[in-house]
Enzyme design. Structure first.
Site, mmCIF file in Angstrom:
data_model
loop_
_atom_site.group_PDB
_atom_site.id
_atom_site.type_symbol
_atom_site.label_atom_id
_atom_site.label_comp_id
_atom_site.label_asym_id
_atom_site.label_seq_id
_atom_site.Cartn_x
_atom_site.Cartn_y
_atom_site.Cartn_z
ATOM 1 N N SER A 23 0.816 -1.215 0.000
ATOM 2 C CA SER A 23 0.000 0.000 0.000
ATOM 3 C C SER A 23 0.849 1.265 0.000
ATOM 4 C CB SER A 23 -0.929 0.012 1.214
ATOM 5 O OG SER A 23 -0.181 0.083 2.413
ATOM 6 N N LYS A 32 -6.138 4.791 8.062
ATOM 7 C CA LYS A 32 -4.992 5.566 7.570
ATOM 8 C C LYS A 32 -5.324 7.053 7.493
ATOM 9 C CE LYS A 32 -2.988 1.721 4.958
ATOM 10 N NZ LYS A 32 -2.707 1.147 3.637
#
Length: 813
Positions: free
Chosen positions: A656, A699
């Protein structure tokens, strides 16, 4: 350059007015299983399929309600099925180490056990009364008297015969013997030697002949005693037979429809007749004070124990087929065991010490087992497969099974097995067993796969409201207002990590409901409101976020270096997710890139020191391929680049951050600064497309929390893949900050879009000649790579030869 997402796309909210109720007290219970049609269809098929091998494996994560759903289905099915037979173990009088099994209709086993206990008690009383009767005593005395009379007659006849020959039969302390007589008086040795020699010889010959007859008579005495004992035993059997026959006949008539019981009663009758002496003497008989005989005769309790019934499985109270869940599926807990007791320093056992296992209790019905637990128990998995394959239960210890012990033990008759086994485990375990265990494929042919989430629409939201109402009534919770139900639904979407899905991880939802009920009761509320749900969720986070707070504190103090303002070359804010127990949170991490002349290598420092996982390494190799294919397709790359996650001291895994790594690398090559007010997440493929990642909500919130503590400026934001927009279910404070223009979420489709946003410079596209415009990000990257390639060629070219002219000799004079 992309536009920020509008607030309504950051969190899909529920309009409480559309739910159509005030509180859950107005709603009925949820009748059907929510969102598990595939799994329930498989359950119905597996339960109804009555062929060998069609046992079930229920796969899916814990907390989806699979255990309660499976038990509900099994209970409903079992309720309409007949109760299975009782199973008893009784003595095998011919082979004591092989007890016999009796299968009796449900409820008959316990009645048979009581009736046989009463029968043995009545038989004991009847036998005792028969042996104490005057008739028995007279007949026994007659038999015993016949032995005495025969004994006396034999010795009397021998005495007369001796007397006729002038010899006396005398009794001495050492036995019987003969002595010469004179005038009907026994004479001594001196008188005997005074007799004439012929007379002495005659007497000696006569004594010798008589002694032989005496010895023959003495040898006949044990035979006479055995004959008498046999006559007494015959008498005892006759008396016992007469005493017990009518009692056993009564019981035979009561169990005439059960042939196995009739056969056992015949064996009991024969054994009682054979052991009649123990019944009427027992521990208090006339020989009790004689050590030898008392030790040889078994105790009366042991005799009656022989005739007991070990009711292994009793279904007298059953209203249908059994449904059993074995929480500790060890080998003996499944198969059963034979216990031992200590007697005189030795371990002994009998059929009454046979104990049932879960397979016995579930026989004729359904058995639920946890797959992980049974696989971690020694021999349990193999034992279960052996029973299911053979369709019978064989009780033996692991030592017997593996031939590790040679002592004699019981071998109970094998019990026929007809059971449907349901294993519950996760998907990984199911596929491992299916791939590596051929027996598993043959025995567990039905897989019921439980979903973790369901599609979210108006119908499913209303069904979720009914689910909340059902759980509230079941667990005696206060009613939930429609606003509280809306909050629960939104939290369910957050658990599913998808705004278009609802999580059916029931355990987590139930925990939230219970905790919201606690806060409502603590505030003396009559209903559970959205505020109580919010407080429950906040309290759950507060109990587990100590590490997050410490990391945020270290970042604010400057121990962990994260910039949220300014611009830096080759530096960017990546985002990672840390999972600690039930709590996961996001945190920004600085990524940096440095470049220099080289041979086209992109060095992943995490991988070089073995702190990067394979997926992370794959992401770095992908961006290496993208870099070479986009900017240097026809010539070699002339750089060496290094990438690193700064201040990380554990393993990095996942791809990611590959977008952020590529942005940092391009910034370092083009020497264009990146705005530090942004954080980036997303993976990239070799064509520059930004791909979805996991944990997008955590996040974003992790970077937002840091920015909020430092002060929101309106410039900060997060770049996410456009394919992750559907997964957004952000906290209310993040949504409000975005609505006020103090924070922003930017969806990105291609790498170029992100570079434009991060640098403020156009990305640039190739023209007809295949060149990037000079004052663009891509143009500056291409130009820098060309310069590096030219420098590499210069440095790698061989040096030109130097012409050296001869120096004339110096004049030394």
């Amino acid at each position: 350059m992309t536009n920020p997402l509008p607030p309504e796309r950051l969190r899909r909210q529920v309009d409480p007015a559309l739910l159509g109720f005030a509180t859950t007290a107005e709603l009925g219970d949820l009748r059907d299983v929510l969102g598990q049609s595939r799994a329930t269809d498989a359950l119905r098929f597996g339960i109804g399929m009555r062929r060998q091998g069609y046992n079930l494996f229920v796969l899916g994560p814990q907390g989806t309600g699979r255990h309660s759903i499976v038990r509900q289905f099994l209970t409903e099915q079992a309720r309409g099925e007949p109760a299975p037979h009782d199973w008893c173990y009784v003595a095998n009088f011919e082979q004591e180490h092989k007890p016999k099994g009796l299968a009796l209709p449900a409820g008959v086993g316990v009645k048979f056990k009581r009736d046989l206990e009463q029968l043995i008690e009545d038989l004991g009383a009847a036998i005792t009364a028969a042996f104490e009767s005057d008739e028995y005593r007279a007949r026994r005395q007659e038999i015993e008297g016949s032995l005495k009379e025969r004994h006396e007659q034999a010795f009397t006849a021998l005495g007369h015969e001796a007397e006729e020959q002038g010899i006396a039969l005398i009794r001495t302390p050492t036995g019987m013997g003969f002595a010469p007589m004179q005038d009907h008086e026994v004479i001594g040795p001196e008188q005997f030697h005074k007799l004439p020699e012929p007379e002495q010889q005659r007497l000696e010959a006569a004594v010798g002949a008589l002694q032989e007859k005496l010895e023959m008579l003495v040898r006949q005495l044990p035979q006479w005693r055995r004959e008498v004992q046999q006559r007494i035993r015959d008498l005892d059997r006759e008396v016992t037979q007469a005493a017990v026959e009518h009692l056993i006949d009564d019981m035979r008539r009561a169990y005439a429809v059960h042939p196995a019981v009739i056969d056992h009663l015949a064996a009991v009758q024969q054994a009682v007749v054979d052991d009649a002496d123990g019944f009427h003497h027992g521990e208090d008989g006339p020989e009790a004070g004689i050590p030898g005989l008392a030790a040889m005769r078994p105790p009366k309790a042991a005799l009656t124990r022989r005739f007991a019934v070990n009711l292994l499985v009793d279904h007298s109270d059953a209203s249908g087929a059994p449904v059993v869940y074995e929480d500790n599926p060890g080998y003996q807990e499944l198969i059963g065991r034979v216990e031992h007791i200590a007697q005189m320093g030795a371990l002994v056992t009998d059929f009454t010490l046979i104990k049932p296992g879960a397979l016995h209790r579930a026989n004729g019905g359904y058995l639920m087992l946890d797959a992980h637990k049974i696989l971690t128990q020694p021999f349990a998995w193999d034992g279960l497969k052996r029973c299911l394959s053979a369709r019978e239960i064989r009780i033996e210890s692991p030592g017997q099974m593996l031939s590790l012990i040679s002592t004699v033990s019981l071998e109970p008759e094998r019990m026929p097995l007809d059971v449907k086994v349901v294993l519950l485990g996760d998907r990984h375990l199911y596929y491992l067993l299916y791939h590596y265990d051929p027996d598993f494929r043959a025995l567990f042919k039905v897989a019921a796969d439980f979903e973790e989430d369901i599609p979210r629409d108006g119908d499913s939201e209303l069904a979720y409201a009914h689910l909340v109402a059902t759980l509230a009534r079941r667990d005696a919770l206060l009613p939930f207002t429609r606003e509280a139900v809306a909050s629960v639904i939104e939290h369910s979407a957050r658990l599913a990590d998808d705004s278009s899905k609802l999580s059916i991880a029931m355990q987590q939802i139930v925990d939230v409901l219970h905790e919201a009920d606690y806060w409502a009761r603590a505030g003396a509320g009559e209903t559970i409101t959205a505020g109580h749900v919010a407080r429950a969720l906040a309290a759950r986070i507060d109990r587990q976020d100590r590490i997050r707070d410490r990391m945020l504190e270290q970042t604010l103090r400057g121990t962990l270096l994260i910039d949220t303002a300014g611009a830096k070359v080759g530096q960017i804010n990546g985002l990672s997710v840390l999972g600690l127990g039930e709590f996961s949170f996001g945190h920004p991490t600085r990524l940096s890139a440095r470049v220099r002349l080289g041979k086209g290598e992109v060095i992943d420092i995490q991988r070089e020191v073995e702190m990067g996982g394979p997926i992370h390494s794959k992401g770095v190799l992908i961006l290496s391929g993208l870099l070479a294919a986009r900017y240097s397709p026809d010539q070699p790359l002339a750089l060496t680049a290094s990438l690193v996650f700064e201040q990380t001291y554990g393993e990095i895994e996942g791809d990611s951050a590959s977008c952020a790594e590529l942005y940092a690398l391009l910034s370092a090559i083009a020497e264009i600064p990146i705005r530090q007010c942004y954080a980036v997440t997303g993976s990239v493929n070799q064509f520059g497309e930004v791909q979805a990642i996991g944990g997008v909500n955590e996040k974003i919130e992790g970077f937002f929390d840091l920015c909020a503590r430092r002060g929101l400026t309106g410039e900060q934001g997060v770049l996410i893949p456009v394919s992750n927009v559907a997964h957004l279910m952000l906290r209310e404070d993040v949504v409000e900050a975005c609505r006020a223009g103090r924070f922003a979420i930017h969806p990105v489709t291609m790498i170029d879009e992100g570079m434009e946003l991060l640098t403020g410079m156009p990305a640039g596209e190739r023209d007809a000649d295949g060149r990037f415009p000079p004052e663009t990000v891509n143009g500056r990257v291409a130009d820098r790579l060309s310069v590096m390639l030219e420098l590499t060629r210069i440095y790698s070219a061989p040096p030109e030869p130097v012409q050296v002219e001869p120096v004339p000799p110096r004049d030394t004079q």
